[in-house]
Design an enzyme around this catalytic site. Structure first.
Site, short mmCIF file in Angstrom:
data_model
loop_
_atom_site.label_atom_id
_atom_site.label_comp_id
_atom_site.label_asym_id
_atom_site.label_seq_id
_atom_site.Cartn_x
_atom_site.Cartn_y
_atom_site.Cartn_z
N THR A 29 58.70 -61.38 -29.54
CA THR A 29 57.63 -61.81 -30.42
C THR A 29 57.60 -62.76 -31.21
O THR A 29 58.70 -62.92 -32.01
CB THR A 29 57.28 -60.48 -31.43
OG1 THR A 29 56.96 -59.38 -30.68
CG2 THR A 29 56.13 -60.69 -32.21
N HIS A 184 56.77 -51.27 -22.08
CA HIS A 184 57.89 -51.40 -23.30
C HIS A 184 57.90 -49.88 -23.82
O HIS A 184 56.93 -49.17 -24.51
CB HIS A 184 57.13 -52.01 -24.32
CG HIS A 184 58.31 -52.37 -25.39
ND1 HIS A 184 59.49 -51.80 -25.77
CD2 HIS A 184 58.22 -53.40 -26.49
CE1 HIS A 184 60.17 -52.31 -26.77
NE2 HIS A 184 59.49 -53.33 -27.18
N ASN A 187 62.84 -49.18 -28.40
CA ASN A 187 62.62 -49.67 -29.86
C ASN A 187 61.49 -49.08 -30.69
O ASN A 187 61.20 -49.58 -31.78
CB ASN A 187 62.33 -51.29 -29.74
CG ASN A 187 63.37 -52.09 -29.09
OD1 ASN A 187 64.36 -51.50 -28.39
ND2 ASN A 187 63.21 -53.23 -28.97
N TYR A 189 58.65 -47.93 -30.07
CA TYR A 189 57.21 -47.91 -30.13
C TYR A 189 56.59 -46.66 -29.08
O TYR A 189 57.31 -45.75 -29.18
CB TYR A 189 56.90 -49.18 -29.20
CG TYR A 189 57.26 -50.33 -30.04
CD1 TYR A 189 56.50 -50.76 -31.42
CD2 TYR A 189 58.30 -51.31 -29.77
CE1 TYR A 189 57.00 -51.81 -32.04
CE2 TYR A 189 58.68 -52.41 -30.26
CZ TYR A 189 58.05 -52.44 -31.67
OH TYR A 189 58.41 -53.60 -32.48
N ASN A 245 63.48 -48.95 -35.82
CA ASN A 245 62.30 -48.38 -36.09
C ASN A 245 62.04 -46.81 -36.14
O ASN A 245 60.87 -46.26 -35.87
CB ASN A 245 61.14 -48.79 -35.00
CG ASN A 245 61.06 -50.57 -35.24
OD1 ASN A 245 61.23 -50.85 -36.32
ND2 ASN A 245 60.80 -51.16 -33.92
#
Length: 371
Positions: A29, A184, A187, A189, A245
């Site tokens: 990102t 994705h 992580n 998400y 996260n």
């Protein structure tokens, strides 16, 4: 070390593509999409084209729908303007001799009402990721990190609608000229929020048993295969041991071996394994990697603070086919050549990682120019 003997520079076949080396530029990102509209732009095209000597580029996380956005100034692949912006980028990468997949991204609970026009983030369950901050554009125009907002749980009908959003995003990616797509699912998400046991307390078809927690992953992967028309042009990013996260699984080896088996049955082209790479992070043992190799016959990519030496050892050991180098690609647009000749690597400027313009983005010189 000659290129014939150097495992980093052996070619590799992936979904009909011939990769000239085993070096992957993974998703990173950078928050430089044009406003309004989060549209990929010419500066981003220059950035990716500069790094086209990678065997494969995977784009920065690209949100599939408005509720999938979790960080300011990140690009989407949802609107016609965004698709057109990405088309200019894929053309630039292909013109420079590269290959590029789009990483399709839905952040789920890792967002903030300010990024979602006042709506709450959505997730598998109404469980907040405590202590997790996301990057927002403050009211005064200055960016900053704030605690993610409390999410609401998706209904069963909404989950199925998001599968369709992924399908359409993959169609958009192929229309934009990408060589394939990467889901994705790592992580912390949205897909990860369904997989990992501590983030999913659902009691419907998408929660409870391991097979039900993997159902969303399974349905999305199949949708991507249908949309691209070729399972070999679909990759899946997983992070079996990360606690990033706020996602943790009670039995990650069992969970992720089962996920790899399921994805092997679907026939996806690769798994992209994100190893935890911070200080005191859990170590992913080689035995776990060998188990993944045993159940998944496709390409295996590993990422996580790999040096050239570690990368070569992983390729020689056989449990990895490609190695992703993240931060080194930020400041070294010609990273494969530097690795080939053993040249020193430039250090990146942390202050320019997120947001801004060309500084710290496209102004890092190639080795010859630096010399």
């Amino acid at each position: 070390m000659s290129e014939i003997r150097d495992p980093l520079f052996r070619s590799h076949s992936l979904g009909g593509l011939t990769l000239p080396n085993r070096i992957v530029m993974p998703p990173m990102t950078r928050s430089r999409a044009s406003q309004p509209g989060d549209i990929p732009n010419a500066l981003m095209a220059e950035y990716y084209a500069q790094r086209a000597s990678a065997g494969l580029i995977v784009s920065e996380g690209t949100w599939i729908s408005p509720l999938g956005k979790g960080y300011a100034w990140t690009p989407g692949i949802h609107t016609p303007a965004q698709v057109a912006g990405w088309r200019a980028i894929t053309e630039a990468v292909h013109g420079a001799g590269g290959r590029i997949f789009a990483q399709l991204w839905h952040v789920g609970r890792l967002s903030h009402v300010r990024l979602l026009d006042g709506q709450s983030p959505v997730s598998s369950s109404a469980l907040q990721a405590e202590g997790v901050k996301v990057y927002v554009d403050e009211a005064d125009g200055q960016p900053g990190f704030v605690q993610a907002s409390p999410p609401r749980a998706l209904s069963t009908t909404e989950v199925r609608a998001i599968v369709e959003e992924y399908r359409q995003a993959a169609r958009n990616a192929m229309a934009a000229g990408f060589d394939g797509v990467e889901l994705h699912a790592a992580n912390g998400y949205l897909v990860n929020q369904f997989i990992d046991s501590n983030a999913n307390n659902r009691s419907d078809a998408y929660g409870g048993s391991l097979d039900k927690r993997l159902r969303f992953l399974d349905e999305v992967a199949r949708a991507l295969v249908e949309a691209t028309g070729d399972p070999a042009r679909v990759g899946i990013r997983l992070a079996p041991l990360t606690t990033l996260n706020g996602c943790v699984d009670a039995d990650p080896e069992t969970t992720y071996i089962a996920a790899a088996k399921k994805l092997a049955e679907i026939g996806v082209g690769y798994l992209h394994i994100a190893e935890a790479d911070w200080e005191d992070a859990p170590h992913m043992p080689d035995t776990f990697k060998q188990q993944l190799r045993a159940v998944f016959p496709g390409t295996l990519i590993y990422a996580g603070k790999y040096t050239a030496e570690r990368a070569r050892a992983a390729l020689d050991a056989g449990w990895a086919d490609l190695i992703a180098f993240g931060r080194p690609f930020v400041a070294n647009p010609d990273l494969p050549e530097r690795l080939r000749i053993g040249a020193p690597l430039a250090a990146h400027d942390r202050d320019t990682l997120f947001g801004g313009g060309a500084r710290g983005f496209t102004d890092y010189p190639a080795l010859q120019a630096a010399a």
